[in-house]
Design an enzyme around this catalytic site. Structure first.
Site, PDB file in Angstrom:
ATOM      1  N   CYS A 131       0.825  -1.206   0.000  1.00  0.00           N
ATOM      2  CA  CYS A 131       0.000   0.000   0.000  1.00  0.00           C
ATOM      3  C   CYS A 131       0.862   1.260   0.000  1.00  0.00           C
ATOM      4  O   CYS A 131       0.340   2.373  -0.072  1.00  0.00           O
ATOM      5  CB  CYS A 131      -0.928   0.025   1.208  1.00  0.00           C
ATOM      6  SG  CYS A 131      -2.055  -1.364   1.251  1.00  0.00           S
ATOM      7  N   CYS A 163      -2.678   9.102   5.850  1.00  0.00           N
ATOM      8  CA  CYS A 163      -1.396   9.123   6.577  1.00  0.00           C
ATOM      9  C   CYS A 163      -1.628   9.408   8.059  1.00  0.00           C
ATOM     10  O   CYS A 163      -0.975   8.817   8.931  1.00  0.00           O
ATOM     11  CB  CYS A 163      -0.468  10.196   6.011  1.00  0.00           C
ATOM     12  SG  CYS A 163      -0.058   9.952   4.275  1.00  0.00           S
TER      13      CYS A 163
END
Lengths: 143, 404
Positions: free
Chosen positions: A37, A107
């Site tokens: 990912c 994030c």
């Protein structure tokens, strides 16, 4: 893509890069994300057994600049906090502080998961109830 | 040395000053419409277009009547593929292409699929090339077109165009190639390659943006296209629209320069590219080259810097213009479909950097890029949990990662 000055600063001068001894009973390690990912964060906390305060925090991150900045910021915030205060850190706090754009919100989510995973690992070592939300995000080697 | 350094010549190239000089009079002094057959302004424009057509034809070994000017390779690809699909509808509805084609080909094919065409997307092997056995096996009696690019824009890998051309010819199937990365860079001849349709673009070979061409074979066989632009019947009725005379003049001049200088330029760039590759390998471990090194454009290199994420790498080398197959650099948040198709794993796709050298690349720039990349990769690996785990002997492929 334009980065905020804070993201650039954390990328250029990351705080608390490194590792703590992961077998230490007072160190909790969270490892979240996946290489395929494009993001993996390792976040560690060292907790003072007398005060329950996070004395030290370290990270290593494989990921984009925003992922590096999110984990760097997280370690900065963790130091000096109690475990409960640490668990109260929300990804949205990180988004706001770093001015992350919508495509980079994941994030901050990863950083929050990393904090929770590190504390869950610490509690598990201490024989405490490891029931921390998102603790299942802790990656484990296959048996 | 001037910063930032441009090392992304697959994306586009600067206009060569000689090209710009040739173009300038056609904006102001010779502004005529090339279709104005009845006065001197039109004649001057038409003459310039004729000359450019000759320059482009000479570069690819074609006849001037086989060159159709377009707005660029995307339009050329659309015109070739849709034009054939419509024109040869009675003959069949099957098209063969490949998974690593440019979106201008893939998305055109997908649109035709929605309209009832059948499309086979050939896989690529680890080296980025299609298998000729796969191609043969995919051909049916309904196949009307094979469209396979000459070189890939991300990895620079050359497809076996001459062999594909031979198979297409043997089976009586038309063969189109998107040759934007090849034309003007390495020798390319429409007859040696046995191609029937070729897309090319000016801005990939030091010409201006917004102009390109489609080669359409006129003999053995005579290829017919259903026009996609209707209007004044320009370009033998295949592409209506007032000709972009300054752009076409620029394309012609760029083609002429490329024809004359290609051999020397290709050798110079191959030497520089090899210097870059050797320098990076000397300084860093765990580098993986994406795609065949043998069948590759001389100015092209695509490397995965394992355990370092591509976008963070680009941030660290902000004074060097390169690109990455990392998801974080794309709008879709998916890593490069081209690198995924090579089967190297998404993690390596996230770590990839494409280097494209070109006419104005210097040795000093290459050395600067080697040093810069080395410093940044080392720094980011120090920060990488994956690099640490590998150095501790952990097998990353045996980890159970939690994806989200």
């Amino acid at each position: 893509m334009a980065y905020s000055n804070k993201v650039l600063d954390h990328y250029e001068n990351p705080r608390n890069v490194g590792s703590l001894p992961k077998d230490d009973a007072h160190v909790g390690t969270g490892l979240v994300g996946a290489p395929e990912c494009g993001d993996v964060m390792k976040l560690q906390v060292k907790i003072n057994p007398d005060t329950g305060v996070i004395d030290d925090a370290k990270f290593k991150t494989f990921g984009c600049g925003s992922a590096i900045a999110s984990s760097s910021l997280a370690t900065e915030w963790l130091k000096g906090k109690t475990v409960d205060e640490a668990l109260a850190i929300k990804n949205t706090d990180i988004v706001n502080e770093l001015a992350l754009p919508p495509v980079k919100i994941h994030c901050s989510v990863l950083a929050e998961d990393a904090i929770k995973a590190a504390i869950a690992d610490y509690r598990k070592k201490q024989g405490q109830d490891a029931d921390v939300p998102a603790a299942e995000a802790h990656a484990q080697p296959n048996a | 040395m001037k910063l930032p350094i441009y090392m992304d010549y697959h994306a586009t190239t600067p206009v060569d000053p000689r090209v710009l000089e040739a173009m300038l009079p056609f904006f102001t002094e010779h502004f005529g419409n090339a279709a104005s057959r009845n006065h001197a302004f039109g004649w001057a424009a038409e003459q310039a277009v004729d000359q450019a057509r000759k320059q482009v034809a000479d570069l690819i070994g074609a006849n001037v009547k086989e060159v159709i000017f377009t707005s660029g390779a995307t339009e050329s690809n659309n015109l070739a593929i849709k034009g054939v699909a419509e024109m040869y509808r009675e003959k069949g509805n099957h098209i063969i292409t490949c998974v690593t084609e440019h979106k201008a080909v893939i998305d055109t094919c997908k649109k035709l699929e929605k309209q009832g065409a059948r499309v086979t997307y050939l896989p690529v092997q680890k080296d980025g090339r299609i298998s000729l056995d796969d191609l043969r096996a995919a051909i049916t009696d309904k196949t009307i077109l094979i469209t396979i690019m000459a070189a890939n824009n991300e990895i620079g890998v050359l497809q076996p165009i001459e062999e594909i051309g031979a198979i297409a010819k043997e089976k009586g199937i038309l063969f189109h190639t998107d040759a934007v990365q090849v034309v003007g860079k390495i020798p390319f001849d429409v007859n040696a390659s046995k191609v029937d349709l070729v897309s090319l673009s000016a801005h990939k070979m030091y010409g201006p943006k917004g102009v390109g061409a489609l080669y359409v074979r006129r003999r053995n066989p005579r290829v017919l296209l259903s026009e996609q632009n209707n209007g004044g019947g320009h370009e033998r009725g295949m592409r209506s629209g007032t000709l972009n005379v300054p752009g076409i003049v620029g394309l012609g001049k760029a083609a002429e320069i490329a024809r004359l200088e290609m051999a020397a330029e290709g050798e110079r760039l191959r030497t520089l590219r090899d210097r870059l590759n050797a320098g990076l390998h000397k300084n860093l471990d765990e580098l993986y080259i994406n795609g065949s090194m043998e069948h590759r454009l001389p100015h092209s290199l695509n490397i995965s810097f394992a355990y370092v994420e591509g976008e963070s790498l680009l941030m660290g080398v902000s004074d060097v213009a390169v690109s990455s197959g990392s998801a974080c650099t794309s709008a879709s948040l998916e890593p490069s479909y081209v690198l995924k198709a090579l089967g190297a794993g998404d993690d390596l796709a996230h770590s990839s950097i494409r280097f494209g050298l070109g006419r104005f690349t210097t040795e000093a720039e290459v050395d600067y890029v080697i040093d810069k990349l080395t410093t940044v990769v080392r720094r980011l690996r120090e920060m990488s949990p994956l690099y640490e785990m590998v150095k501790e002997g952990v097998d990353l492929s045996k980890m159970q990662w939690v994806t989200h």
